[in-house]
Design a protein around this motif. Structure first.
Motif, mmCIF file in Angstrom:
data_model
loop_
_atom_site.group_PDB
_atom_site.id
_atom_site.type_symbol
_atom_site.label_atom_id
_atom_site.label_comp_id
_atom_site.label_asym_id
_atom_site.label_seq_id
_atom_site.Cartn_x
_atom_site.Cartn_y
_atom_site.Cartn_z
ATOM 1 N N GLY A 161 -4.570 3.977 2.936
ATOM 2 C CA GLY A 161 -5.274 3.175 1.944
ATOM 3 C C GLY A 161 -6.741 2.989 2.254
ATOM 4 N N ASN A 162 -7.096 3.045 3.526
ATOM 5 C CA ASN A 162 -8.452 2.729 3.955
ATOM 6 C C ASN A 162 -9.422 3.879 3.715
ATOM 7 N N THR A 163 -8.896 5.093 3.576
ATOM 8 C CA THR A 163 -9.785 6.258 3.531
ATOM 9 C C THR A 163 -9.678 7.012 2.213
ATOM 10 N N GLU A 167 -1.938 11.309 1.715
ATOM 11 C CA GLU A 167 -0.515 11.073 1.976
ATOM 12 C C GLU A 167 -0.301 10.862 3.473
ATOM 13 N N SER A 168 0.658 10.042 3.817
ATOM 14 C CA SER A 168 1.019 9.855 5.222
ATOM 15 C C SER A 168 2.470 10.303 5.389
ATOM 16 N N GLY A 169 2.935 10.312 6.625
ATOM 17 C CA GLY A 169 4.332 10.686 6.877
ATOM 18 C C GLY A 169 5.310 9.771 6.177
ATOM 19 N N LYS A 178 -4.497 9.976 -4.884
ATOM 20 C CA LYS A 178 -5.846 10.468 -5.174
ATOM 21 C C LYS A 178 -6.185 11.686 -4.319
ATOM 22 N N MET A 179 -5.806 11.666 -3.070
ATOM 23 C CA MET A 179 -6.119 12.771 -2.175
ATOM 24 C C MET A 179 -4.876 13.632 -1.905
ATOM 25 N N ALA A 180 -3.860 13.486 -2.740
ATOM 26 C CA ALA A 180 -2.681 14.357 -2.654
ATOM 27 C C ALA A 180 -2.287 14.707 -4.084
ATOM 28 N N PRO A 181 -3.174 15.456 -4.788
ATOM 29 C CA PRO A 181 -2.997 15.637 -6.240
ATOM 30 C C PRO A 181 -1.761 16.446 -6.630
ATOM 31 N N TYR A 236 7.579 -3.162 4.123
ATOM 32 C CA TYR A 236 6.935 -2.569 2.949
ATOM 33 C C TYR A 236 5.808 -3.483 2.499
ATOM 34 N N THR A 237 4.582 -3.018 2.638
ATOM 35 C CA THR A 237 3.431 -3.823 2.244
ATOM 36 C C THR A 237 2.584 -2.958 1.308
ATOM 37 N N SER A 238 2.870 -3.023 0.024
ATOM 38 C CA SER A 238 2.275 -2.093 -0.945
ATOM 39 C C SER A 238 0.753 -2.122 -0.921
ATOM 40 N N CYS A 239 0.149 -0.985 -1.247
ATOM 41 C CA CYS A 239 -1.301 -0.926 -1.395
ATOM 42 C C CYS A 239 -1.590 -1.017 -2.883
ATOM 43 N N ASN A 240 -2.057 -2.178 -3.334
ATOM 44 C CA ASN A 240 -2.252 -2.348 -4.770
ATOM 45 C C ASN A 240 -3.449 -1.562 -5.292
ATOM 46 N N ILE A 241 -4.325 -1.097 -4.400
ATOM 47 C CA ILE A 241 -5.466 -0.291 -4.847
ATOM 48 C C ILE A 241 -5.008 1.151 -5.095
ATOM 49 N N GLU A 242 -4.434 1.787 -4.071
ATOM 50 C CA GLU A 242 -4.079 3.203 -4.183
ATOM 51 C C GLU A 242 -2.891 3.436 -5.107
ATOM 52 N N TYR A 243 -1.999 2.481 -5.211
ATOM 53 C CA TYR A 243 -0.846 2.626 -6.101
ATOM 54 C C TYR A 243 -1.080 1.939 -7.451
ATOM 55 N N ALA A 244 -2.319 1.461 -7.654
ATOM 56 C CA ALA A 244 -2.736 0.860 -8.927
ATOM 57 C C ALA A 244 -1.759 -0.205 -9.424
#
Lengths: 296, 109
Positions: A161-163, A167-169, A178-181, A236-244
């Motif tokens: 989320g920070n960068t 995608e992560s493992g 965004k970076m795993a189209p 589970y701590t969702s990223c509300n920015i990257e997952y909109a």
């Protein structure tokens, strides 16, 4: 590392900021506090620059409330969103190089045991899914195989989320970011399975939409890590920015994900059960009477 | 101007749920005053927001509307609320916290 480090130097109390004075006079140090009491005492977490409505922040806040002995706790973190908040708390924070957090915590735990002997000093590692399952994977698993006695908490937002959203493992298969189209091509890593195989004494998954459960799980994990062996919590701590996710729908998302694929699970070894029931009065882990066993 | 959470004391003091204090992602932001409802004859205390710490995410609104079903929290413009709690005016007691209310906008000027 005792209650002394949260006291004023004589004569300097009146010059301290209000937040500091509140922490010394009304903080949780040396008291037993619970999640149901929040809002009536000064929490050890302070203001931090994490995004509005971030579920990771909520989890970190609840975790900080749940520490059994905050005055005897050291947190270890690494690069990632989480450290922005974890470092802004009134407990010592050690910043490991990216991926080094479990290695740093291993040395720290051993050092504290040499220095303080039997007095429990809790080391709690809190890092993201990238720091733990990707870049810090080797150190994380090795610390578990070595049976290092500290708690490892993964703040799993399923993305970097920070960068910018790589995608992560721990990202789910086919997830487009965004970076795993093209979508992720592999399954989510089974860190829970690996934690069990490598010998963690307590393993749990949790979602922060149940604050009391978060509290209970963290307390057990920290207590088990004092004597029995490594403990691992995957949150589970969702990223509300990257997952909109709109900020006011973050808990709705947490609820949906919890029922869908992040159900509460708890794995605890018999040794840890006995330890928790004997020393800390966890009645649910007491051996069942013979009559009850027969009925089953 | 910007939005912050505002808790209706009358609705909040009629219940003892305290859910918003547990679900706010920001620490020391939604606080609880056990004596807030006493003057008006309510049985329980009420939660209040230290507006200088509120980031305006509205998670408490969702929790109050959908989990607690009290509909006591609304997002309001900071200059429309009037007197609110600020961190510098919050006092922690033995088992409660309370705040001397002040106008945050006027205070800043």
């Amino acid at each position: 590392m005792s209650l002394d480090y949260v006291k004023f130097t004589p004569g300097f109390g009146k010059f301290m900021p209000k937040e500091y004075r509140d922490m010394v006079e009304h903080g949780p140090f040396g008291k037993k506090v619970s999640v149901s009491q929040v809002g009536t005492f000064k929490e050890i977490l302070e203001e931090h620059p994490m995004c509005a409505g971030c579920a990771m922040t909520l989890f970190i806040r609840l975790a900080m409330v749940a520490f059994p002995n905050p005055e005897d706790t050291i947190t270890v973190g690494t690069a990632g969103c989480g450290r922005l908040a974890i470092s802004q708390a009134a407990v010592p924070f050690v910043y490991g190089n990216y991926g080094d957090q479990n290695g740093v915590a291993s040395g720290l735990t051993r050092g504290l045991r040499l220095r303080f002997g039997d007095r429990p000093k809790d080391v709690v590692v809190m890092a993201g899914d990238g720091g733990m399952a990707d870049i810090g994977f080797a150190q994380t698993l090795h610390s578990w195989f070595r049976k290092e006695k500290f708690t490892t908490i993964m703040l799993d937002n399923e993305v970097y989320g920070n960068t910018g959203g790589q995608e992560s493992g721990m990202t789910n298969r086919n997830q487009v970011l965004k970076m795993a189209p093209l979508g992720k091509k592999f399954e989510k890593m089974d860190m829970l399975g690996m934690a069990k195989v490598s010998g963690c004494a307590y393993v749990a998954t949790v979602v922060p939409n149940n604050p009391r459960r978060v509290e209970s799980v963290i307390k057990k994990a920290v207590l088990v890590a004092r004597e029995i062996g490594p403990s691992y919590i995957q949150a589970y701590t969702s990223c509300n920015i990257e997952y909109a996710i709109p900020t006011d729908k973050v808990m709705e998302d947490a609820k949906t994900v919890e029922t869908d694929r992040y159900k509460f699970t708890e794995y605890i070894t018999d040794e840890a059960k006995e330890y928790l029931s004997q020393l800390y009065g966890y009645k649910e882990y007491l051996p069942k009477p013979a009559a009850a066993v027969e009925k089953q | 101007m910007y939005l912050v959470a505002n808790i209706e004391t009358e609705i909040c003091a009629a219940t003892s749920c305290k859910l918003c204090t547990q679900y706010c992602p920001e620490a020391n932001t939604i606080l609880y005053d056990n004596e807030a409802g006493q003057d008006k004859g309510f049985k329980y205390g009420a939660a209040y927001v230290a507006v200088d710490r509120c980031k305006g995410c509205a998670q408490c609104v969702w929790v109050c509307d959908n989990m607690a079903k009290h509909n006591a929290i609304k997002m309001e413009m900071i200059d429309q609320i009037g007197d609110t709690a600020l961190t510098e005016n919050v006092t922690y007691g033995e088992k409660t916290s309370s705040a001397v209310l002040a106008n945050p906008v006027r205070g800043q000027g």
